[in-house]
Design a protein around this motif. Structure first.
Motif, short mmCIF file in Angstrom:
data_model
loop_
_atom_site.label_atom_id
_atom_site.label_comp_id
_atom_site.label_asym_id
_atom_site.label_seq_id
_atom_site.Cartn_x
_atom_site.Cartn_y
_atom_site.Cartn_z
N ALA A 111 68.17 5.67 97.80
CA ALA A 111 68.33 7.08 98.20
C ALA A 111 69.75 7.56 97.94
O ALA A 111 69.96 8.68 97.46
CB ALA A 111 67.97 7.24 99.68
N CYS A 116 66.46 13.45 100.30
CA CYS A 116 67.07 12.13 100.07
C CYS A 116 67.85 11.66 101.29
O CYS A 116 67.79 10.49 101.67
CB CYS A 116 68.00 12.18 98.86
SG CYS A 116 67.16 12.35 97.26
N LEU A 137 65.51 10.48 104.04
CA LEU A 137 65.07 9.11 103.75
C LEU A 137 66.18 8.11 104.03
O LEU A 137 65.92 7.02 104.56
CB LEU A 137 64.64 9.01 102.28
CG LEU A 137 63.33 9.71 101.92
CD1 LEU A 137 63.10 9.63 100.41
CD2 LEU A 137 62.15 9.08 102.67
#
Length: 225
Positions: free
Chosen positions: A152, A209, A212
């Motif tokens: 990520a 992102c 995550l």
């Protein structure tokens, strides 16, 4: 949205994905060795890996552009090997991105390896598992949160590249023009509507992102406890 903007968006996502995957392949075994290494050269290795964190992207891009040039031995070798030049190409931008995002993938992996409970490893050794089997069947599954976090971070960091991509790849539509460069072009031409559209899409992807990333970080905390 303009077709050129969609192309730039697809190229950016493609660049970020390829960079993150290649870095994981390279960084996982290197981070495994580095996490267990305590020799006198460790500070120098760590400093070398972390250099892109403090170097201006344009500086890194300049020296990579020189390296990729057909006048340089490496650029000549690449041209002999592939029949294409690295400077002002997507392949060159990918290689530059690997250097640029290296610490963002390496550091979470090193931290993850350091925090793996060694009791599991010792039990696997007692059961007679080979180093390869321990790495594949024990260590990698335990490292999944760190791998997700590293991916990520590498993906998100590559999404925002500007100076390095511009220096190595230029601004070639459909080949090296990523979202950040297309956004700059829109602002320069006072096309704020297109600039807002691209900015909102990039913000949404980057936010996803980060969500995550924090999700994986929470998982890492759970594993440590």
């Amino acid at each position: 949205m303009l077709q050129s903007d969609l192309t730039a968006l697809w190229l950016t996502i493609k660049l970020a994905f390829i960079t993150a995957v290649l870095l994981l392949v390279f960084c996982i075994p290197v981070a495994y060795k580095l996490a267990g290494y305590n020799g006198k050269f460790k500070p120098f290795l760590e400093a070398l890996i972390a250099m892109p964190l403090v170097l201006p992207p344009t500086l890194l891009g300049f020296y990579l552009l020189v390296l990729f040039s057909p006048d340089h031995a490496f650029g000549q070798f690449w041209f002999w090997l592939t029949g294409t030049q690295l400077a002002f190409s997507f392949q060159g931008v990918v290689i530059g991105s690997l250097f640029y995002s290296l610490p963002f993938v390496m550091q979470p992996l090193v931290a993850g390896f350091k925090h793996i409970n060694q009791t599991y490893n010792e039990a696997a050794i007692a059961l007679g598992l080979s180093p390869f089997k321990r790495f594949v069947h024990l260590i990698i599954p335990l490292l999944k949160p760190s791998i997700g976090s590293a991916f990520a971070l590498g993906f998100a960091h590559t999404l925002g590249e500007f100076g390095l991509v511009l220096m190595i790849g230029g601004n070639i539509q459909g080949q090296t023009q990523v979202v950040s460069i297309a956004l700059y072009d829109h602002v320069e031409s006072l096309n704020y509507t297109a600039a807002h559209q691209l900015s909102l899409i990039l913000l949404a992807i980057s936010f996803g992102c980060l969500v995550l990333l924090f999700k994986f970080n929470k998982s890492i905390v759970g594993v440590k406890q």
